[in-house]
Design a protein around this motif. Structure first.
Motif, mmCIF file in Angstrom:
data_model
loop_
_atom_site.group_PDB
_atom_site.id
_atom_site.type_symbol
_atom_site.label_atom_id
_atom_site.label_comp_id
_atom_site.label_asym_id
_atom_site.label_seq_id
_atom_site.Cartn_x
_atom_site.Cartn_y
_atom_site.Cartn_z
ATOM 1 N N HIS A 1 -12.646 0.347 -2.709
ATOM 2 C CA HIS A 1 -11.154 0.141 -2.510
ATOM 3 C C HIS A 1 -10.610 1.271 -1.288
ATOM 4 C CE1 HIS A 1 -11.430 2.895 -5.671
ATOM 5 N NE2 HIS A 1 -10.465 3.512 -5.354
ATOM 6 N N LEU B 1 -12.185 0.254 2.064
ATOM 7 C CA LEU B 1 -11.559 -0.894 2.637
ATOM 8 C C LEU B 1 -10.262 -0.278 3.147
ATOM 9 C CD1 LEU B 1 -11.820 -3.889 3.373
ATOM 10 C CD2 LEU B 1 -10.700 -4.273 1.062
ATOM 11 N N ARG B 2 -9.505 0.468 2.603
ATOM 12 C CA ARG B 2 -8.097 0.954 3.066
ATOM 13 C C ARG B 2 -8.328 1.674 4.390
ATOM 14 N NH1 ARG B 2 -5.714 2.501 -3.004
ATOM 15 N NH2 ARG B 2 -6.288 0.520 -3.644
ATOM 16 N N CYS C 1 -9.043 -0.446 7.101
ATOM 17 C CA CYS C 1 -7.658 -1.444 7.755
ATOM 18 C C CYS C 1 -6.799 -0.378 8.390
ATOM 19 C CB CYS C 1 -6.766 -1.456 6.185
ATOM 20 S SG CYS C 1 -5.230 -2.321 6.546
ATOM 21 N N THR D 1 -6.396 -1.348 12.496
ATOM 22 C CA THR D 1 -5.027 -1.392 13.215
ATOM 23 C C THR D 1 -4.804 -0.513 14.291
ATOM 24 O OG1 THR D 1 -4.070 -2.101 10.897
ATOM 25 C CG2 THR D 1 -2.578 -1.400 12.547
ATOM 26 N N ILE E 1 -9.388 -7.831 9.075
ATOM 27 C CA ILE E 1 -9.044 -7.120 8.237
ATOM 28 C C ILE E 1 -8.042 -7.817 7.185
ATOM 29 C CG2 ILE E 1 -7.326 -5.808 9.421
ATOM 30 C CD1 ILE E 1 -10.252 -4.192 7.400
ATOM 31 N N ALA E 2 -7.150 -8.540 7.585
ATOM 32 C CA ALA E 2 -6.138 -9.029 6.929
ATOM 33 C C ALA E 2 -6.784 -9.822 5.671
ATOM 34 C CB ALA E 2 -5.215 -9.884 7.795
ATOM 35 N N ILE F 1 -8.663 -7.295 3.407
ATOM 36 C CA ILE F 1 -7.853 -6.514 2.435
ATOM 37 C C ILE F 1 -7.339 -7.247 1.145
ATOM 38 C CG2 ILE F 1 -5.409 -7.299 3.238
ATOM 39 C CD1 ILE F 1 -6.664 -3.790 2.541
ATOM 40 N N ASP G 1 -9.523 -6.248 -2.024
ATOM 41 C CA ASP G 1 -9.338 -5.005 -2.442
ATOM 42 C C ASP G 1 -8.867 -5.193 -3.921
ATOM 43 O OD1 ASP G 1 -8.742 -2.494 -3.527
ATOM 44 O OD2 ASP G 1 -7.423 -1.672 -2.022
ATOM 45 N N ALA H 1 -1.436 -6.406 -1.950
ATOM 46 C CA ALA H 1 -2.404 -7.091 -0.894
ATOM 47 C C ALA H 1 -1.902 -7.811 -0.163
ATOM 48 C CB ALA H 1 -3.827 -7.407 -1.761
ATOM 49 N N LEU I 1 0.217 -6.550 2.383
ATOM 50 C CA LEU I 1 -0.355 -5.527 3.485
ATOM 51 C C LEU I 1 -1.064 -6.690 4.652
ATOM 52 C CD1 LEU I 1 -2.079 -2.889 1.496
ATOM 53 C CD2 LEU I 1 -0.188 -2.542 3.160
ATOM 54 N N ALA I 2 -1.852 -7.933 4.094
ATOM 55 C CA ALA I 2 -2.135 -8.578 4.795
ATOM 56 C C ALA I 2 -1.102 -9.527 5.734
ATOM 57 C CB ALA I 2 -2.812 -9.747 4.002
#
Length: 355
Positions: A72, A75-76, A79, A83, A106-107, A110, A113, A121, A124-125
């Motif tokens: 997790h 992955l963040r 991300c 970006t 990545i969208a 994510i 996670d 999540a 964020l996507a």
């Protein structure tokens, strides 16, 4: 969200596969950024070369986190890196090279996670997709002096492929594992773990459906209660492991003597319930006698153990509550037990009809 049932519990199958796939993806992206670092340095775009130095460091740290089973956090980190990298490259080179499409990849990832709540999540996507759209407004008119600008359409096409492959590969594998786990969970919910016969809870649902089918099609339904003779003595003399082996072998014999439409159930302990669909009492008696003789002549535990079974049979009729049919079969089984075991007893059909 992922759950840990015990201190010594290992990550579940999906989490293990996800971690393995993320490692492959991380090495894939690490190698990609190394290539971009060399490319931008060669093309004398120092700022993007330095950005890719940071990207290489980020993916290397992410790989370390993955080996520590902190997918997790990795992955963040990925991300944030994707970006920032997309923004910097698009700001310098514009939108014609396709680096903005990494935000789509990545969208989608994510959302895997599981430490994040679905709403967070998803938000964020969505934010990443909005960032993708904003890049066109911010850098759509950027004029670049990239020495490979004449290859922009080809680089754009390659970037689209590079972005698509990780998503398809990762989500496709997790999809397969998820389907496999669903099947395993369905089996656990329906089957007795030792004998692989249906468990009592699930069998009740099947029996209800079988009853309705028999009423609609005017088919007969026969109930059989079965019990392994002197099973407690087997456990006491040979141990519970041998007792389990006997249950497994008996279950295999039962499966061999049942049809696809029949319902074979481990009712409890050494007791079994068989439901024969579209089967009259006489036919059921013949089938059960065949099963009883096969178990009687079979040798268990490397020829050191003889096992026998007793059976009670009753016919079910639509006017008879099913629990009463089971009681009649159980009473018939009791008679088999009291008359010496290793025998089959049928409840009289008149008794069944008049009960």
């Amino acid at each position: 969200m992922a759950t840990r049932q015990h201190y010594f519990s290992q990550p579940d199958t999906v989490e293990q596969v996800k971690n393995r796939l993320f490692k492959q993806l991380a090495y894939y992206c690490l190698g990609l950024h190394c290539l971009l670092l060399v490319l931008f340095w060669y093309c004398d775009i120092t700022i993007l070369a330095m950005v890719n130095v940071g990207s290489v460091i980020a993916w290397a740290v992410g790989i370390m986190l993955l080996y520590e089973h902190k997918s997790h956090l990795a992955l963040r980190l990925f991300c944030v890196e994707v970006t920032l990298h997309s923004i910097f490259v698009c700001a310098v080179l514009g939108m014609g090279y396709g680096f903005q499409y990494y935000l789509w990849t990545i969208a989608s990832l994510i959302l895997l996670d599981y430490q994040l709540k679905l709403k967070i999540a998803s938000a964020l996507a969505l934010l990443l997709i909005l960032t993708f759209a904003a890049l066109f407004e911010l850098f759509g008119s950027v004029q670049d002096s990239f020495v490979l600008s004449h290859l922009a359409p080809y680089i754009h096409f390659i970037n689209v492929l590079i972005c698509a492959l990780p998503s398809i590969y990762t989500i496709g594998h997790i999809r397969e594992v998820t389907f496999s786990n669903r099947y395993q969970l369905a089996q656990l919910a329906a089957k007795d773990p030792l004998t692989s016969l249906f468990n009592r809870r699930y069998a009740k649902e099947l029996i209800k459906n079988a009853q309705e089918n028999c009423v609609n099609t005017s088919q007969q339904l026969t109930i059989v209660m079965a019990d392994i003779d002197h099973f407690k003595g087997i456990n006491d003399k040979y141990g519970h492991d041998i007792g389990d082996d006997v249950l497994i072998e008996v279950a295999l014999k039962i499966k061999h003597h049942t049809l696809h439409s029949d319902i074979a159930v481990r009712w409890g302990g050494e007791e079994f319930l068989l439901v024969f669909v579209n089967c009259d009492l006489e036919t059921a008696q013949a089938r059960i006698e065949s099963l009883r003789r096969e178990i009687e002549t079979h040798t268990f535990n490397a020829d050191a153990l003889q096992v026998t079974m007793s059976f009670g049979i009753a016919q079910w009729h639509p006017a008879l509550p099913f629990r009463m049919a089971i009681k009649l079969a159980d009473d018939a089984l009791y008679i088999s037990k009291t008359q010496g075991r290793n025998r089959t007893t049928s409840a009289p059909s008149k008794t069944v009809q008049s009960t």
